[in-house]
Each structure stands twice: as C-alpha cells, then as structure tokens.
Design a protein around this motif. Structure first.
Motif, mmCIF file in Angstrom:
data_model
loop_
_atom_site.group_PDB
_atom_site.id
_atom_site.type_symbol
_atom_site.label_atom_id
_atom_site.label_comp_id
_atom_site.label_asym_id
_atom_site.label_seq_id
_atom_site.Cartn_x
_atom_site.Cartn_y
_atom_site.Cartn_z
ATOM 1 N N LEU A 52 0.811 -1.212 0.000
ATOM 2 C CA LEU A 52 0.000 0.000 0.000
ATOM 3 C C LEU A 52 0.845 1.263 0.000
ATOM 4 C CD1 LEU A 52 -2.726 -1.012 2.618
ATOM 5 C CD2 LEU A 52 -2.881 -1.100 0.132
ATOM 6 N N SER A 53 1.859 1.290 0.853
ATOM 7 C CA SER A 53 2.661 2.490 0.983
ATOM 8 C C SER A 53 3.963 2.170 1.704
ATOM 9 C CB SER A 53 1.873 3.545 1.766
ATOM 10 O OG SER A 53 2.522 4.780 1.725
ATOM 11 N N LYS A 54 4.821 3.163 1.764
ATOM 12 C CA LYS A 54 6.093 3.024 2.473
ATOM 13 C C LYS A 54 6.255 4.231 3.376
ATOM 14 C CE LYS A 54 10.935 2.001 1.545
ATOM 15 N NZ LYS A 54 11.112 0.910 2.442
ATOM 16 N N ASP A 168 6.189 16.760 10.986
ATOM 17 C CA ASP A 168 5.594 16.743 9.643
ATOM 18 C C ASP A 168 5.451 15.317 9.121
ATOM 19 O OD1 ASP A 168 5.371 19.507 9.587
ATOM 20 O OD2 ASP A 168 7.356 19.771 8.687
ATOM 21 N N GLU A 169 6.446 14.487 9.394
ATOM 22 C CA GLU A 169 6.371 13.094 8.979
ATOM 23 C C GLU A 169 5.294 12.340 9.750
ATOM 24 O OE1 GLU A 169 10.834 11.957 7.476
ATOM 25 O OE2 GLU A 169 10.584 12.386 9.632
ATOM 26 N N LEU A 170 4.996 12.774 10.983
ATOM 27 C CA LEU A 170 3.900 12.173 11.745
ATOM 28 C C LEU A 170 2.581 12.379 11.013
ATOM 29 C CD1 LEU A 170 2.681 10.812 14.261
ATOM 30 C CD2 LEU A 170 2.638 13.073 15.351
ATOM 31 N N LYS A 171 2.370 13.555 10.464
ATOM 32 C CA LYS A 171 1.150 13.833 9.682
ATOM 33 C C LYS A 171 1.063 12.891 8.491
ATOM 34 C CE LYS A 171 1.084 18.687 10.940
ATOM 35 N NZ LYS A 171 1.211 20.073 10.486
ATOM 36 N N ASP A 172 2.181 12.694 7.809
ATOM 37 C CA ASP A 172 2.208 11.783 6.658
ATOM 38 C C ASP A 172 1.905 10.349 7.084
ATOM 39 O OD1 ASP A 172 2.922 13.929 5.036
ATOM 40 O OD2 ASP A 172 5.076 13.472 5.130
ATOM 41 N N PHE A 173 2.463 9.941 8.224
ATOM 42 C CA PHE A 173 2.244 8.583 8.733
ATOM 43 C C PHE A 173 0.764 8.364 9.047
ATOM 44 C CE2 PHE A 173 3.123 5.336 12.265
ATOM 45 C CZ PHE A 173 3.246 4.294 11.372
ATOM 46 N N ILE A 174 0.129 9.350 9.649
ATOM 47 C CA ILE A 174 -1.309 9.248 9.953
ATOM 48 C C ILE A 174 -2.110 9.114 8.665
ATOM 49 C CG2 ILE A 174 -3.300 10.491 10.892
ATOM 50 C CD1 ILE A 174 -1.340 11.675 13.004
ATOM 51 N N LYS A 175 -1.767 9.888 7.645
ATOM 52 C CA LYS A 175 -2.466 9.797 6.348
ATOM 53 C C LYS A 175 -2.310 8.410 5.735
ATOM 54 C CE LYS A 175 -1.973 14.681 5.154
ATOM 55 N NZ LYS A 175 -1.248 15.645 4.313
#
Length: 184
Positions: A52-54, A168-175
């Motif tokens: 799905l994603s990395k 900022d990467e936390l936001k990406d991880f949640i998405k």
C-alpha cells in the motif's frame, strides 16, 4: 567426619531446592481475536500481499488470508521491515487488525495535538504499544526545543530497530494509516 559433611551438604541442597517456587503462568491480556484462519490446521491457506505504501523503513501492506476450501477470507494490515547487513538479509512482517489500527490512528492524532501544545518546564513523553510489540511514541527534546517521534520495530529475539521522524512526517504517517484502514 566425611559422612556428616556429605549428609549436611545433601540436606542443605534438598532444603534450598525445596524453597524454589514453581514459575507462574499468566494468561494473555490481549483482547483481540487474532487471525483465525492463520491458526487453523489441515487446511490450504492462500496469502495475498498488496503493498500500500512506504514510511521510513516500514512497508505498509494489506494482507488477505483465504481458506481455499470454503473461500473464507480475513484481512489485516501488515507492517514489514526489511534490512540488509554485510552478510544477512532480513524481512519481518507483523500484522495489525482493523480495530487496533483505528485505535493507533486515534492515538497518533492525539499525539499530534499534544505536540502542538505549549510544553512549559516539564518533560513529556508518549508511547503506544501494539499487541505485536511495535512501539510508536514521541519525546520532547529540551536541548533541541522540538518533538522527536519514533517507532521501535522488534526485529529479532531481544532486539529491535529504532527509527525517528519529525512532526511533519507524523502527519504523513497518519495519512498513510488512514488510507490503509480504508483498504480493509
């Protein structure tokens, strides 16, 4: 004299060993039902893995387990870490069920809010541990005046891998996790 010394040492050993309590066995406090198909015996299982994603060193996957005989299926999210050293290549995938995934997402959203609050003079740390022992958390680093998020992925027996990431990467991880949750 030798007989009495032998008798004394024998009795001493018997009494000291008699005082050792047997180990206690605790039942697991995990309330999740687990993947039922994976624990079945004498059936042909099909496992389909969809990437799905990395995120950082983690590959987020959708795992579909299917009983070939009756077409029963179960889906879960797989979090896979792969690493390579000089003489070793390792892959490990740990699964997360849908109910635990939603709790993880809620916890990370709360963590995101906490990181935007004023700290003051105290030191704060947060962590969330999944049933498969993946730990995700945050630490406020006073000397850098910022939050550092991390995940600890258990890679081997008594070993683990730690990776850090920013707000900022936390936001990406949640998405990424929300998108994965929709795939289930």
């Amino acid at each position: 004299m030798k007989k009495s010394l032998y008798l004394f040492s024998t009795l001493f050993c018997i009494f000291t060993n008699a005082q050792i309590t047997p180990p206690t066995f605790k039942t697991s406090s995990i309330t999740t039902s687990g993947l039922k198909l994976n624990s079945k015996k004498s059936i042909l299982l099909e496992k389909e893995i969809v990437n799905l994603s990395k995120f950082k060193d983690l590959n987020i996957q959708k795992i579909i387990m299917k009983d070939v005989a009756d077409s029963t299926t179960e889906t879960s999210i797989g979090i896979m870490m792969e690493y390579e050293t000089f003489d070793r290549i390792s892959k490990k995938t740990l699964t997360v069920e849908k109910n635990e995934l939603s709790t993880l997402i809620q916890s990370l959203e709360t963590l995101e809010q906490k990181e935007n609050e004023k700290i003051g003079e105290s030191s704060k740390k947060y962590k969330f541990t999944l049933t498969n022992n993946i730990e995700i958390g945050a630490v406020y680093k006073e000397n850098q005046k910022n939050w550092v998020n991390y995940f600890i992925f258990p890679t081997e027996y008594y070993s683990h891998s730690v990776s850090e990431f920013s707000k900022d990467e936390l936001k990406d991880f949640i998405k990424i996790l929300k998108k994965a949750e929709k795939e289930l």
